[in-house]
Design a protein around this motif. Structure first.
Motif, PDB file in Angstrom:
ATOM      1  N   UNK A 148       0.847  -1.200   0.000  1.00  0.00           N
ATOM      2  CA  UNK A 148       0.000   0.000   0.000  1.00  0.00           C
ATOM      3  C   UNK A 148       0.883   1.251   0.000  1.00  0.00           C
ATOM      4  N   UNK A 149       1.934   1.232   0.805  1.00  0.00           N
ATOM      5  CA  UNK A 149       2.851   2.380   0.869  1.00  0.00           C
ATOM      6  C   UNK A 149       3.596   2.555  -0.450  1.00  0.00           C
ATOM      7  N   UNK A 150       3.970   1.462  -1.087  1.00  0.00           N
ATOM      8  CA  UNK A 150       4.661   1.541  -2.379  1.00  0.00           C
ATOM      9  C   UNK A 150       3.745   2.201  -3.413  1.00  0.00           C
ATOM     10  N   UNK A 151       2.498   1.756  -3.468  1.00  0.00           N
ATOM     11  CA  UNK A 151       1.552   2.338  -4.435  1.00  0.00           C
ATOM     12  C   UNK A 151       1.271   3.806  -4.133  1.00  0.00           C
ATOM     13  N   UNK A 152       1.170   4.146  -2.846  1.00  0.00           N
ATOM     14  CA  UNK A 152       0.929   5.542  -2.457  1.00  0.00           C
ATOM     15  C   UNK A 152       2.080   6.424  -2.920  1.00  0.00           C
ATOM     16  N   UNK A 153       3.315   5.975  -2.691  1.00  0.00           N
ATOM     17  CA  UNK A 153       4.484   6.759  -3.112  1.00  0.00           C
ATOM     18  C   UNK A 153       4.519   6.922  -4.627  1.00  0.00           C
ATOM     19  N   UNK A 154       4.074   5.903  -5.332  1.00  0.00           N
ATOM     20  CA  UNK A 154       4.069   5.952  -6.793  1.00  0.00           C
ATOM     21  C   UNK A 154       2.986   6.908  -7.304  1.00  0.00           C
ATOM     22  N   UNK A 155       1.767   6.762  -6.759  1.00  0.00           N
ATOM     23  CA  UNK A 155       0.618   7.520  -7.272  1.00  0.00           C
ATOM     24  C   UNK A 155       0.564   8.952  -6.740  1.00  0.00           C
ATOM     25  N   UNK A 156       0.730   9.134  -5.425  1.00  0.00           N
ATOM     26  CA  UNK A 156       0.581  10.467  -4.837  1.00  0.00           C
ATOM     27  C   UNK A 156       1.851  11.303  -4.966  1.00  0.00           C
ATOM     28  N   UNK A 157       2.994  10.691  -4.707  1.00  0.00           N
ATOM     29  CA  UNK A 157       4.247  11.448  -4.729  1.00  0.00           C
ATOM     30  C   UNK A 157       4.931  11.391  -6.088  1.00  0.00           C
ATOM     31  N   UNK A 158       4.482  10.497  -6.972  1.00  0.00           N
ATOM     32  CA  UNK A 158       5.047  10.407  -8.309  1.00  0.00           C
ATOM     33  C   UNK A 158       6.473   9.874  -8.347  1.00  0.00           C
ATOM     34  N   UNK A 159       6.856   9.142  -7.326  1.00  0.00           N
ATOM     35  CA  UNK A 159       8.217   8.609  -7.275  1.00  0.00           C
ATOM     36  C   UNK A 159       8.365   7.399  -8.193  1.00  0.00           C
ATOM     37  N   UNK A 160       9.570   7.236  -8.739  1.00  0.00           N
ATOM     38  CA  UNK A 160       9.880   6.074  -9.561  1.00  0.00           C
ATOM     39  C   UNK A 160      10.324   4.906  -8.683  1.00  0.00           C
ATOM     40  N   UNK A 161      10.431   3.728  -9.261  1.00  0.00           N
ATOM     41  CA  UNK A 161      10.803   2.536  -8.498  1.00  0.00           C
ATOM     42  C   UNK A 161      12.129   2.666  -7.744  1.00  0.00           C
ATOM     43  N   UNK A 162      13.119   3.296  -8.342  1.00  0.00           N
ATOM     44  CA  UNK A 162      14.412   3.450  -7.679  1.00  0.00           C
ATOM     45  C   UNK A 162      14.296   4.336  -6.446  1.00  0.00           C
ATOM     46  N   UNK A 163      13.582   5.433  -6.572  1.00  0.00           N
ATOM     47  CA  UNK A 163      13.397   6.346  -5.442  1.00  0.00           C
ATOM     48  C   UNK A 163      12.573   5.695  -4.334  1.00  0.00           C
ATOM     49  N   UNK A 164      11.551   4.941  -4.713  1.00  0.00           N
ATOM     50  CA  UNK A 164      10.725   4.238  -3.717  1.00  0.00           C
ATOM     51  C   UNK A 164      11.582   3.217  -2.968  1.00  0.00           C
ATOM     52  N   UNK A 165      12.350   2.457  -3.715  1.00  0.00           N
ATOM     53  CA  UNK A 165      13.214   1.438  -3.101  1.00  0.00           C
ATOM     54  C   UNK A 165      14.193   2.079  -2.122  1.00  0.00           C
ATOM     55  N   UNK A 166      14.774   3.196  -2.538  1.00  0.00           N
ATOM     56  CA  UNK A 166      15.738   3.892  -1.683  1.00  0.00           C
ATOM     57  C   UNK A 166      15.063   4.417  -0.410  1.00  0.00           C
ATOM     58  N   UNK A 168      12.291   3.344   1.082  1.00  0.00           N
ATOM     59  CA  UNK A 168      11.794   2.284   1.967  1.00  0.00           C
ATOM     60  C   UNK A 168      12.882   1.289   2.388  1.00  0.00           C
ATOM     61  N   UNK A 169      14.064   1.418   1.790  1.00  0.00           N
ATOM     62  CA  UNK A 169      15.162   0.521   2.148  1.00  0.00           C
ATOM     63  C   UNK A 169      14.942  -0.903   1.668  1.00  0.00           C
ATOM     64  N   UNK A 170      14.361  -1.040   0.475  1.00  0.00           N
ATOM     65  CA  UNK A 170      14.114  -2.358  -0.098  1.00  0.00           C
ATOM     66  C   UNK A 170      14.708  -2.412  -1.493  1.00  0.00           C
ATOM     67  N   UNK A 171      14.692  -3.584  -2.097  1.00  0.00           N
ATOM     68  CA  UNK A 171      15.226  -3.745  -3.442  1.00  0.00           C
ATOM     69  C   UNK A 171      14.260  -3.247  -4.494  1.00  0.00           C
ATOM     70  N   UNK A 172      14.803  -2.823  -5.614  1.00  0.00           N
ATOM     71  CA  UNK A 172      13.975  -2.335  -6.715  1.00  0.00           C
ATOM     72  C   UNK A 172      13.065  -3.428  -7.257  1.00  0.00           C
ATOM     73  N   UNK A 173      13.568  -4.667  -7.291  1.00  0.00           N
ATOM     74  CA  UNK A 173      12.753  -5.781  -7.780  1.00  0.00           C
ATOM     75  C   UNK A 173      11.507  -5.950  -6.912  1.00  0.00           C
ATOM     76  N   UNK A 174      11.634  -5.705  -5.627  1.00  0.00           N
ATOM     77  CA  UNK A 174      10.477  -5.798  -4.724  1.00  0.00           C
ATOM     78  C   UNK A 174       9.448  -4.731  -5.061  1.00  0.00           C
ATOM     79  N   UNK A 175       9.919  -3.556  -5.424  1.00  0.00           N
ATOM     80  CA  UNK A 175       9.009  -2.479  -5.805  1.00  0.00           C
ATOM     81  C   UNK A 175       8.273  -2.865  -7.082  1.00  0.00           C
ATOM     82  N   UNK A 176       8.985  -3.375  -8.074  1.00  0.00           N
ATOM     83  CA  UNK A 176       8.353  -3.792  -9.329  1.00  0.00           C
ATOM     84  C   UNK A 176       7.310  -4.892  -9.085  1.00  0.00           C
ATOM     85  N   UNK A 177       7.651  -5.876  -8.215  1.00  0.00           N
ATOM     86  CA  UNK A 177       6.694  -6.940  -7.895  1.00  0.00           C
ATOM     87  C   UNK A 177       5.435  -6.358  -7.248  1.00  0.00           C
ATOM     88  N   UNK A 178       5.616  -5.446  -6.311  1.00  0.00           N
ATOM     89  CA  UNK A 178       4.466  -4.847  -5.603  1.00  0.00           C
ATOM     90  C   UNK A 178       3.605  -4.032  -6.556  1.00  0.00           C
TER      91      UNK A 178
END
Length: 182
Positions: A148-166, A168-178
């Motif tokens: 839910x937090x990943x989607x919120x960062x993507x939709x509301x804040x307009x962040x890309x997968x790399x920025x979201x991963x950074x 949240x302290x997770x891998x980019x592949x995890x962001x893509x999966x989510x």
């Protein structure tokens, strides 16, 4: 001719004291110990230190063969490595001494039983999990990633997968999966 001891337990809450005492009583001047699974050899740094350090004429001592390995392949690899370097293997609680034919035969039998025990434990665990799932009790590990937090960062804040991963302290592949999951 030195005696080197190796002690191992599988989990962090288990104690190595009894093994250390037995190895000291067997004349081991150096004892290396670790808390790691015996089903795989990789990641067992203390064992590797001893294998690298032991020289021809030395003896590696364990309390029981299952402390050294729970896989026949790993056990045979370790024994072969020791033999090729002229290092003997001995167990304090079992009649294992690789300098004798009977000791070598008994070593192989113990290795088979250690692997058999590991396989039985794994089968029982899988059966228990299947039963728990059938009853609706077992759901697996709780998700460590907040989709839910990943989607919120993507939709509301307009962040890309790399920025979201950074962030949240997770891998980019995890962001893509989510982002790809419903």
């Amino acid at each position: 001719m030195a005696f080197y001891g190796y002690a191992r337990v599988s989990t962090l809450d288990q104690d190595l004291t009894v093994q250390r005492q037995a190895l000291r009583a067997a004349g081991c001047g150096v004892i290396r110990a670790e808390k790691a699974s015996g089903s795989r050899r990789d990641g067992r740094t203390e064992l590797q230190v001893l294998l690298d350090f032991a020289q021809a004429g030395d003896t590696l001592v364990v309390t029981r063969i299952d402390r050294l390995a729970r896989s026949m392949k790993d056990l045979q690899d370790i024994v072969h490595e020791l033999k090729s370097r002229g290092v003997m293997l001995r167990a304090t609680e079992q009649p294992v001494d690789t300098s004798t034919a009977a000791g070598k035969a008994f070593l192989d039998m113990l290795g088979v039983f250690a692997e058999f025990e590991t396989n039985l434990r794994r089968e029982r665990q899988l059966e228990g999990i299947a039963l728990a799932k059938a009853r609706g009790v077992y759901r697996g590990r709780k998700p460590s990633i907040d989709t839910v937090e990943i989607r919120r960062l993507r939709e509301q804040d307009g962040l890309g997968p790399t920025a979201i991963a950074r962030q949240l302290g997770i891998g980019r592949a995890s962001v893509y999966r989510a982002l790809g999951s419903p």
